[in-house]
Motif scaffolding. Structure first.
Motif, PDB file in Angstrom:
ATOM      1  N   LEU A  20      -2.976 -10.710   3.655  1.00  0.00           N
ATOM      2  CA  LEU A  20      -3.787 -11.014   2.467  1.00  0.00           C
ATOM      3  C   LEU A  20      -5.236 -11.286   2.873  1.00  0.00           C
ATOM      4  O   LEU A  20      -6.178 -10.804   2.228  1.00  0.00           O
ATOM      5  CB  LEU A  20      -3.191 -12.220   1.740  1.00  0.00           C
ATOM      6  N   VAL A  23      -6.945  -7.909   3.882  1.00  0.00           N
ATOM      7  CA  VAL A  23      -7.281  -7.101   2.707  1.00  0.00           C
ATOM      8  C   VAL A  23      -8.503  -7.681   1.994  1.00  0.00           C
ATOM      9  O   VAL A  23      -9.430  -6.952   1.611  1.00  0.00           O
ATOM     10  CB  VAL A  23      -6.083  -7.013   1.741  1.00  0.00           C
ATOM     11  N   THR A  24      -8.522  -8.991   1.830  1.00  0.00           N
ATOM     12  CA  THR A  24      -9.636  -9.652   1.146  1.00  0.00           C
ATOM     13  C   THR A  24     -10.955  -9.423   1.889  1.00  0.00           C
ATOM     14  O   THR A  24     -11.992  -9.134   1.272  1.00  0.00           O
ATOM     15  CB  THR A  24      -9.349 -11.155   1.014  1.00  0.00           C
ATOM     16  N   LEU A  47      -2.275 -10.646  -4.174  1.00  0.00           N
ATOM     17  CA  LEU A  47      -3.117  -9.457  -3.999  1.00  0.00           C
ATOM     18  C   LEU A  47      -3.711  -9.003  -5.333  1.00  0.00           C
ATOM     19  O   LEU A  47      -4.883  -8.625  -5.414  1.00  0.00           O
ATOM     20  CB  LEU A  47      -2.300  -8.322  -3.380  1.00  0.00           C
ATOM     21  N   VAL A  54      -1.767  -2.503  -5.985  1.00  0.00           N
ATOM     22  CA  VAL A  54      -0.541  -2.724  -5.211  1.00  0.00           C
ATOM     23  C   VAL A  54       0.560  -1.794  -5.711  1.00  0.00           C
ATOM     24  O   VAL A  54       0.796  -1.684  -6.913  1.00  0.00           O
ATOM     25  CB  VAL A  54      -0.064  -4.186  -5.326  1.00  0.00           C
TER      26      VAL A  54
END
Length: 378
Positions: A20, A23-24, A47, A54
């Motif tokens: 997470l 991705v951020t 997400l 997603v």
């Protein structure tokens, strides 16, 4: 850059938290992220909250239970089915790079090769046995990764013998982002603990390698030693689906050790601030090497001392007798004795303060952001 990111689960335990976070950060740096996970869950929700697209696709995650002839045939069938969908996603989104998180995600290497794309593989696990599984995964990493990220030197040491000199191996320590959040559940009040209670906490999957039975053995000896009358023990986490019997075994031990009044099971804790603000000492009782337990960094961030078994990534995270202590893997009496020695409030405060400084210096969010984005952008 347009990146397809694959992950092995949809929980919010250590590797999922790092996924997470990755991705951020990639989104923050302007990259377009398309995420695929195998099932719905708390990670999917997290997400979506940050605006990520997603997709739920069975990726044929390779776990130990599938490492049989029948299990591998089952996984191959899942990989073939998943690859068709992933190939379509790659074409639709004009994907330029594939990223796989954890050794259990083998499909990423497959689809990257099929589409002539670079593949970054982020390895969190130390898997030494069974030897055949170790060799099989090492072969897959050697064959299928353009860049291989490992989360600790301990992980690098585990896999380096199975890799070729041409494999690009990059160690990036997990960076801890602030998890200090409002406390929504007061566990001390919920379990009617006295004001002078000292709470030892264990957080992680209910799993054979995490050592919940060893933690309970230590709890039994600590209670019997009677050095501190108000010792209590929190266990946070839940088992993988299909392994609920481990939870039953844990409760059987609590009953057998007469710890019903002292051991409190919290289940899966999503907002870990509730756990840490109620805990005075974190115990990491893993009986097999753990790559880089995120809970150690989180506890140190909160100024909580750590007692961890002396193996794996913990040896790189904890500075012995300064930010925590190491306990043996198989000697309950020695483990309890060493924990007893750091339970006085003044000792805990001194160790906790040093841990807070160490995590800010060596395991910062800023360092992780710089290192992880360089891997993608170079």
């Amino acid at each position: 850059m347009r990146i397809l990111l694959l992950h092995s689960s949809s929980d919010l335990y250590g590797a999922s938290r790092i996924f997470l976070q990755t991705v951020t950060l990639l989104r923050k740096h302007g990259h377009h992220c398309v995420v695929v996970i195998s099932n719905k869950g708390s990670l999917e929700q997290a997400l979506e909250l940050v605006g990520v697209e997603v997709h739920i696709i069975n990726l044929g995650i390779l776990r130990r239970k599938y490492f049989t002839i029948a299990g591998l045939l089952n996984r191959i069938q899942k990989w073939r089915s998943a690859s068709r969908i992933l190939n379509a996603l790659i074409q639709t989104h004009q994907i330029e790079l594939v990223y796989s998180n954890t050794a259990a995600v083998l499909i990423g290497a497959w689809v990257a090769r099929k589409n002539n794309l670079k593949h970054i593989w982020h390895i969190h696990e130390i898997i030494e046995r069974p030897k055949l599984l170790h060799q099989f995964l090492g072969w897959q990493m050697r064959k299928g990764a353009d860049k291989l990220i490992v989360v600790s030197d301990a992980v690098a040491k585990c896999w380096e013998s199975a890799l070729s000199d041409k494999t690009s191996l990059i160690r990036i320590y997990n960076g801890i982002e602030s998890i200090i959040q409002p406390v929504t559940i007061d566990y001390r009040k919920q379990f009617n603990l006295p004001d002078d209670a000292i709470v030892l906490g264990l957080a992680g999957r209910i799993h054979v390698i995490k050592g919940q039975p060893y933690f309970l053995e230590i709890a039994k000896v600590l209670k019997q030693s009677n050095n501190f009358s108000n010792l209590h023990f929190f266990i946070a986490g839940d088992p993988y689906p299909g392994q609920e019997y481990l939870l039953d075994q844990m409760f059987d031990l609590i009953h057998a050790y007469h710890l019903e009044a002292s051991v409190h099971y919290l289940g899966q804790v999503v907002e870990m601030s509730n756990f840490y603000t109620a805990t005075d000492l974190l115990v990491v009782s893993s009986i097999q090497p753990d790559s880089l337990p995120t809970v150690i960094l989180e506890a140190m961030q909160y100024g909580i001392p750590v007692a961890a078994t002396a193996q794996g990534g913990a040896l790189e995270m904890v500075k012995e007798n300064e930010t925590g202590i190491f306990i043996p893997l198989d000697n309950v009496a020695v483990a309890a004795e060493k924990i007893n020695a750091i339970l006085p409030a003044s000792t805990r405060q001194q160790i906790g303060a040093a841990g807070k400084e160490r995590v800010a210096t060596y395991f910062s969010q800023a360092a992780f952001e710089k290192n992880i984005t360089e891997v993608f952008e170079n």
